[in-house]
Scaffold this active site. Structure first.
Site, PDB file in Angstrom:
ATOM      1  N   HIS A 227       0.833  -1.204   0.000  1.00  0.00           N
ATOM      2  CA  HIS A 227       0.000   0.000   0.000  1.00  0.00           C
ATOM      3  C   HIS A 227       0.868   1.255   0.000  1.00  0.00           C
ATOM      4  O   HIS A 227       0.550   2.238   0.662  1.00  0.00           O
ATOM      5  CB  HIS A 227      -0.940   0.006   1.216  1.00  0.00           C
TER       6      HIS A 227
HETATM    7  C1  LIG Z   1      -0.592  -7.800  -4.232  1.00  0.00           C
HETATM    8  C2  LIG Z   1      -1.315  -6.511  -3.971  1.00  0.00           C
HETATM    9  C3  LIG Z   1      -2.531  -6.534  -3.300  1.00  0.00           C
HETATM   10  C4  LIG Z   1      -3.219  -5.344  -3.046  1.00  0.00           C
HETATM   11  N1  LIG Z   1      -4.423  -5.406  -2.416  1.00  0.00           N
HETATM   12  C5  LIG Z   1      -5.138  -4.281  -2.224  1.00  0.00           C
HETATM   13  C6  LIG Z   1      -6.429  -4.321  -1.643  1.00  0.00           C
HETATM   14  O1  LIG Z   1      -6.942  -5.387  -1.298  1.00  0.00           O
HETATM   15  N2  LIG Z   1      -7.087  -3.152  -1.438  1.00  0.00           N
HETATM   16  C7  LIG Z   1      -6.568  -1.947  -1.794  1.00  0.00           C
HETATM   17  O2  LIG Z   1      -7.227  -0.919  -1.585  1.00  0.00           O
HETATM   18  N3  LIG Z   1      -5.337  -1.872  -2.353  1.00  0.00           N
HETATM   19  C8  LIG Z   1      -4.612  -3.000  -2.591  1.00  0.00           C
HETATM   20  N4  LIG Z   1      -3.360  -2.953  -3.164  1.00  0.00           N
HETATM   21  C9  LIG Z   1      -2.793  -1.629  -3.461  1.00  0.00           C
HETATM   22  C10 LIG Z   1      -3.334  -1.040  -4.756  1.00  0.00           C
HETATM   23  O3  LIG Z   1      -3.320  -2.023  -5.769  1.00  0.00           O
HETATM   24  C11 LIG Z   1      -2.428   0.134  -5.136  1.00  0.00           C
HETATM   25  O4  LIG Z   1      -2.392   1.098  -4.082  1.00  0.00           O
HETATM   26  C12 LIG Z   1      -2.958   0.838  -6.390  1.00  0.00           C
HETATM   27  O5  LIG Z   1      -3.040  -0.077  -7.472  1.00  0.00           O
HETATM   28  C13 LIG Z   1      -1.994   1.964  -6.770  1.00  0.00           C
HETATM   29  O6  LIG Z   1      -2.478   2.542  -7.955  1.00  0.00           O
HETATM   30  P1  LIG Z   1      -1.507   3.399  -8.875  1.00  0.00           P
HETATM   31  O7  LIG Z   1      -2.329   3.875 -10.030  1.00  0.00           O
HETATM   32  O8  LIG Z   1      -0.807   4.408  -8.023  1.00  0.00           O
HETATM   33  O9  LIG Z   1      -0.378   2.386  -9.365  1.00  0.00           O
HETATM   34  P2  LIG Z   1      -0.529   1.002 -10.217  1.00  0.00           P
HETATM   35  O10 LIG Z   1      -1.884   0.381  -9.998  1.00  0.00           O
HETATM   36  O11 LIG Z   1       0.701   0.261  -9.855  1.00  0.00           O
HETATM   37  O12 LIG Z   1      -0.475   1.539 -11.692  1.00  0.00           O
HETATM   38  C14 LIG Z   1       0.747   1.882 -12.309  1.00  0.00           C
HETATM   39  C15 LIG Z   1       0.567   1.608 -13.790  1.00  0.00           C
HETATM   40  O13 LIG Z   1       1.657   2.210 -14.504  1.00  0.00           O
HETATM   41  C16 LIG Z   1       2.110   1.286 -15.479  1.00  0.00           C
HETATM   42  N5  LIG Z   1       3.500   1.627 -15.767  1.00  0.00           N
HETATM   43  C17 LIG Z   1       4.594   1.461 -14.996  1.00  0.00           C
HETATM   44  N6  LIG Z   1       5.683   1.944 -15.612  1.00  0.00           N
HETATM   45  C18 LIG Z   1       5.279   2.452 -16.781  1.00  0.00           C
HETATM   46  C19 LIG Z   1       5.939   3.109 -17.876  1.00  0.00           C
HETATM   47  N7  LIG Z   1       7.259   3.344 -17.835  1.00  0.00           N
HETATM   48  N8  LIG Z   1       5.206   3.497 -18.917  1.00  0.00           N
HETATM   49  C20 LIG Z   1       3.867   3.291 -18.950  1.00  0.00           C
HETATM   50  N9  LIG Z   1       3.173   2.671 -17.948  1.00  0.00           N
HETATM   51  C21 LIG Z   1       3.884   2.264 -16.890  1.00  0.00           C
HETATM   52  C22 LIG Z   1       1.930  -0.075 -14.819  1.00  0.00           C
HETATM   53  O14 LIG Z   1       1.895  -1.098 -15.785  1.00  0.00           O
HETATM   54  C23 LIG Z   1       0.589   0.116 -14.101  1.00  0.00           C
HETATM   55  O15 LIG Z   1      -0.504  -0.195 -14.935  1.00  0.00           O
HETATM   56  C24 LIG Z   1      -2.671  -4.112  -3.451  1.00  0.00           C
HETATM   57  C25 LIG Z   1      -1.442  -4.096  -4.135  1.00  0.00           C
HETATM   58  C26 LIG Z   1      -0.787  -5.278  -4.391  1.00  0.00           C
HETATM   59  C27 LIG Z   1       0.520  -5.250  -5.163  1.00  0.00           C
END
Ligand SMILES: Cc1cc2nc3c(=O)[nH]c(=O)nc-3n(C[C@H](O)[C@H](O)[C@H](O)COP(=O)(O)OP(=O)(O)OC[C@H]3O[C@@H](n4cnc5c(N)ncnc54)[C@H](O)[C@@H]3O)c2cc1C
Length: 213
Positions: free
Chosen positions: A148
Site C-alpha cells: 500500500h
Molecule cells: C498484491 C497486492 C494486493 C493489493 N491489495 C489491495 C487491496 O486489497 N485493497 C486496496 O485498496 N489496495 C490494494 N493494493 C494496493 C493497490 O493495488 C495500489 O495502491 C494501487 O493499485 C496503486 O495505484 P496506482 O495507479 O498508483 O499504481 P498502479 O496500480 O501500480 O499503476 C501503475 C501503472 O503504470 C504502469 N506503468 C509502470 N511503468 C510504466 C511506464 N514506464 N510506462 C507506462 N506505464 C507504466 C503499470 O503497468 C501500471 O498499470 C494491493 C497491491 C498489491 C501489489
C-alpha cells in the site's frame, strides 16, 4: 471515538503460515521455507487455517525511495524504515494482542478454532517468553508489506517545499506534466488505497478536461 480514523486493520484470510495453500498469500508476502520449517508451521498443514493479520493503518514511520543510478531503467533504492517510530511497534503489539483475544472468544471456540501454537516459536524470539517483548520481536522479525505504498510524490500548496505536485497534480517547475496515482497522497490513508486512487484519477480527468494548461 467519533472522527478518529482507525490505526489498526485485522485482515482476515482463509489460509495461514504452513497451510498447504501457503502459496496463496504467504509466498506473495515473501516468507521463506526455512522460516516456516524452523517455526515448525508445517505441523499444522493438515488443518484448516485462517489468519487475522494485524496491519498498521497509520504508520508513523516514513520510508524513502531514491534513484540508484542515472539510468531510468535501473531499480530504485527503497527503504521503508519499518518500525523506526516506536509508536508503530506499540500499535502492532496491541493489534496482535487483539487478534489473540478474538481467537479466544466464545464464537471462535464454538467452531473449535484456536491460535496456532507455532506462533510462539518464531526463530530468534523464543527467549522472550509470551510477553510484549516476544510480540515486539515477532513484529520486527516477520512483518511484511501489503503493498500500500503511497506519498512518494506528495501533493501540496506552493508554500510547501516538500510538495512535488500542486493541487491540480501538475509537477512543480515542469510544463505540461501531471502525476495521477497513489504517490500524490500527502499522507497514507487509513484504509486500502485502491478506491481512493480511482477517485484521484476521476478528479484528475475532470481537472484535465476543464484545464487550459
Ligand atoms: C498484491 C497486492 C494486493 C493489493 N491489495 C489491495 C487491496 O486489497 N485493497 C486496496 O485498496 N489496495 C490494494 N493494493 C494496493 C493497490 O493495488 C495500489 O495502491 C494501487 O493499485 C496503486 O495505484 P496506482 O495507479 O498508483 O499504481 P498502479 O496500480 O501500480 O499503476 C501503475 C501503472 O503504470 C504502469 N506503468 C509502470 N511503468 C510504466 C511506464 N514506464 N510506462 C507506462 N506505464 C507504466 C503499470 O503497468 C501500471 O498499470 C494491493 C497491491 C498489491 C501489489
Amino acid at each position: 471515538m467519533k472522527g478518529v480514523p482507525p490505526d489498526m486493520l485485522l485482515l482476515m484470510t482463509g489460509s495461514g503460515i504452513g497451510s498447504v495453500d501457503e502459496n496463496f498469500i504467504y509466498n506473495q508476502l515473501g516468507y521463506d521455507k526455512k522460516f516456516i520449517k524452523d517455526a515448525n508451521y508445517a505441523a499444522q498443514e493438515d488443518r484448516h487455517l485462517f489468519s487475522l493479520i494485524p496491519t498498521l493503518l497509520q504508520p508513523k514511520s516514513v520510508g524513502d525511495i531514491r534513484l540508484r543510478t542515472s539510468d531510468p531503467l535501473d531499480y530504485p533504492l527503497i527503504d521503508p524504515r519499518y518500525y523506526e517510530n516506536e509508536q508503530d511497534v506499540k500499535t502492532m503489539v496491541s493489534g496482535i494482542r487483539l487478534a489473540i483475544k478474538i481467537s479466544e472468544t466464545k464464537a471462535f471456540k464454538s467452531i473449535g478454532a484456536k491460535m496456532n501454537p507455532n506462533n510462539w516459536n518464531v526463530p530468534g524470539c523464543t527467549q522472550y517468553g509470551k510477553g510484549d517483548k516476544y510480540l515486539e520481536c515477532v513484529a520486527r522479525s516477520i512483518s511484511t508489506t501489503l503493498y500500500h505504498a503511497t506519498g512518494t510524490c506528495k501533493m501540496g500548496a506552493s508554500t510547501d517545499p516538500s510538495a512535488v505536485v500542486d493541487p491540480q497534480l501538475r509537477v512543480r517547475g515542469v510544463e505540461g506534466l501531471r502525476v495521477v496515482d497513489a504517490s500524490i497522497m500527502p499522507e497514507i490513508i487509513a484504509g486500502g488505497p485502491h478506491a481512493p486512487v480511482i477517485m484521484i484519477a476521476e478528479k484528475a480527468a475532470d481537472m484535465i478536461r476543464g484545464a487550459k494548461n
